[in-house]
Design a protein around this motif. Structure first.
Motif, PDB file in Angstrom:
ATOM      1  N   UNK A 156      74.284 -25.879  -9.283  1.00 50.57           N
ATOM      2  CA  UNK A 156      74.053 -24.622  -8.933  1.00 50.57           C
ATOM      3  C   UNK A 156      72.546 -24.338  -9.046  1.00 50.57           C
ATOM      4  N   UNK A 157      71.714 -23.812  -8.317  1.00 57.29           N
ATOM      5  CA  UNK A 157      70.460 -23.702  -8.563  1.00 57.29           C
ATOM      6  C   UNK A 157      70.097 -22.275  -9.379  1.00 57.29           C
ATOM      7  N   UNK A 158      68.948 -22.132 -10.184  1.00 56.64           N
ATOM      8  CA  UNK A 158      68.895 -20.881 -10.809  1.00 56.64           C
ATOM      9  C   UNK A 158      67.935 -20.072 -10.119  1.00 56.64           C
ATOM     10  N   UNK A 159      68.120 -18.734 -10.050  1.00 54.75           N
ATOM     11  CA  UNK A 159      67.383 -17.804  -9.377  1.00 54.75           C
ATOM     12  C   UNK A 159      66.143 -17.280 -10.026  1.00 54.75           C
ATOM     13  N   UNK A 160      65.923 -17.778 -11.427  1.00 60.08           N
ATOM     14  CA  UNK A 160      64.848 -17.274 -12.334  1.00 60.08           C
ATOM     15  C   UNK A 160      63.620 -17.316 -11.591  1.00 60.08           C
ATOM     16  N   UNK A 161      63.185 -18.440 -10.892  1.00 65.96           N
ATOM     17  CA  UNK A 161      61.929 -18.693 -10.441  1.00 65.96           C
ATOM     18  C   UNK A 161      61.729 -18.692  -8.962  1.00 65.96           C
ATOM     19  N   UNK A 212      61.838 -16.656  -5.363  1.00 58.98           N
ATOM     20  CA  UNK A 212      61.617 -15.436  -5.032  1.00 58.98           C
ATOM     21  C   UNK A 212      62.111 -15.203  -3.684  1.00 58.98           C
ATOM     22  N   UNK A 213      63.409 -14.689  -3.500  1.00 56.46           N
ATOM     23  CA  UNK A 213      64.071 -14.284  -2.285  1.00 56.46           C
ATOM     24  C   UNK A 213      63.242 -13.103  -1.466  1.00 56.46           C
ATOM     25  N   UNK A 236      67.396 -23.542  -0.599  1.00 58.60           N
ATOM     26  CA  UNK A 236      67.139 -23.683  -2.059  1.00 58.60           C
ATOM     27  C   UNK A 236      67.985 -24.711  -2.672  1.00 58.60           C
ATOM     28  N   UNK A 237      67.401 -25.687  -3.077  1.00 54.15           N
ATOM     29  CA  UNK A 237      67.968 -26.816  -4.012  1.00 54.15           C
ATOM     30  C   UNK A 237      68.720 -27.670  -2.974  1.00 54.15           C
ATOM     31  N   UNK A 238      67.958 -27.641  -1.738  1.00 53.19           N
ATOM     32  CA  UNK A 238      68.463 -28.739  -0.550  1.00 53.19           C
ATOM     33  C   UNK A 238      69.825 -28.174   0.099  1.00 53.19           C
ATOM     34  N   UNK A 239      70.009 -26.754  -0.367  1.00 54.45           N
ATOM     35  CA  UNK A 239      71.220 -26.238   0.685  1.00 54.45           C
ATOM     36  C   UNK A 239      70.614 -24.954   1.475  1.00 54.45           C
ATOM     37  N   UNK A 261      72.896 -12.311   0.536  1.00 51.61           N
ATOM     38  CA  UNK A 261      73.708 -11.028   0.503  1.00 51.61           C
ATOM     39  C   UNK A 261      73.045  -9.811   0.174  1.00 51.61           C
ATOM     40  N   UNK A 262      72.262  -9.914  -0.778  1.00 51.11           N
ATOM     41  CA  UNK A 262      71.337  -8.948  -1.326  1.00 51.11           C
ATOM     42  C   UNK A 262      69.977  -9.334  -1.954  1.00 51.11           C
ATOM     43  N   UNK A 263      68.920  -8.834  -1.814  1.00 56.09           N
ATOM     44  CA  UNK A 263      67.582  -9.154  -2.245  1.00 56.09           C
ATOM     45  C   UNK A 263      66.860  -7.908  -2.535  1.00 56.09           C
TER      46      UNK A 263
END
Length: 248
Positions: free
Chosen positions: A219-224, A226-227, A237-240, A245-247
């Motif tokens: 599963x990808x990290x959301x740290x870097x 920017x949604x 994100x990460x090929x998916x 749902x929320x940003x």
């Protein structure tokens, strides 16, 4: 709702005493969407890195319970003074879709999970309510003591739901971030039910993976990442492909 990141201090099933057999982190957003990962301390001490299970319907033994869903604030009933909430799981490690095939749109098959929240003198929160007790398979009263982690009012909050995987793999997944904490849950991947937990280190600001199991490692990290906060409904994100749902 205010975004929250909480760790659990203890749990009890009255009249039993309080104890803490798990390492629990829950993050929830302004929308009420939440991710909840409960790690079995004893299983971790027995086998820090167990071999992934070949049976995709079973979760890693270190995951005692993991859910993703929605928190709904309930109106106070006569005589009540503490906030109440209902939790509805859309993904549940105890009823994985690879074995029971629940519909994500059918929430009626989940056991009731409701509680009230009483602030304690030391700043912790006492939750009292009813939920399914795994040892008995019956709904029972419970108490949990929670400790809120420091989440800034302007903390970055992102929750994503998997829409499409490479090769059309059948899996369901959610990833989320609230401030300095991230959780991700996946059901139906190569490693069965998986999870990942990441936290930002206080000393140098780097993100660190503190737990991963099964397909959670993918599963990808959301740290870097920017949604956009402009109402974007899907991101790559990460090929998916993921639904936002929320940003906020």
């Amino acid at each position: 709702m205010d975004p929250l990141a909480s760790i659990r201090v203890s749990i009890c099933w009255p009249p039993e005493p309080h104890s803490e057999p798990e390492d629990v982190l829950v993050i929830s957003g302004r929308s009420g969407f939440y991710l909840d990962l409960r790690i079995d301390k004893a299983a971790c001490s027995r086998s820090p890195s167990p071999t992934p299970r070949k049976n995709p319907s079973r979760a890693d033994p270190r995951i005692s319970w993991a859910t993703a869903g929605r928190k709904e604030l309930l109106p106070l009933e006569p005589g009540q003074e503490h906030p109440r909430a209902r939790f509805t799981a859309l993904l549940d490690s105890r009823r994985p879709s690879s074995s029971s095939s629940p519909s994500p749109d059918n929430e009626d098959d989940s056991a009731p999970d409701e509680g009230s929240f009483e602030p304690l003198s030391n700043g912790d929160v006492l939750e009292r309510g009813f939920m399914l007790r795994p040892e008995t398979g019956l709904v029972a009263p419970y108490e949990e003591v929670w400790r809120r982690l420091a989440v800034k009012p302007d903390a970055r909050v992102v929750f994503l739901e998997l829409v499409a995987s490479p090769g059309g793999r059948s899996e369901r997944a959610y990833v989320g971030r609230v401030g300095e904490w991230e959780l991700g849950l996946v059901d139906g991947g190569e490693g069965g039910f998986g999870a990942v937990r990441r936290e930002r280190r206080r000393d140098d600001g780097r993100w660190e993976t503190t737990f991963e199991a099964g397909a959670g490692a993918e599963l990808p990290s959301l740290a870097d990442f920017d949604v956009p906060r402009d109402g974007t409904t899907e991101v790559e994100l990460a090929g998916r492909t993921w639904r936002v749902i929320e940003a906020s």
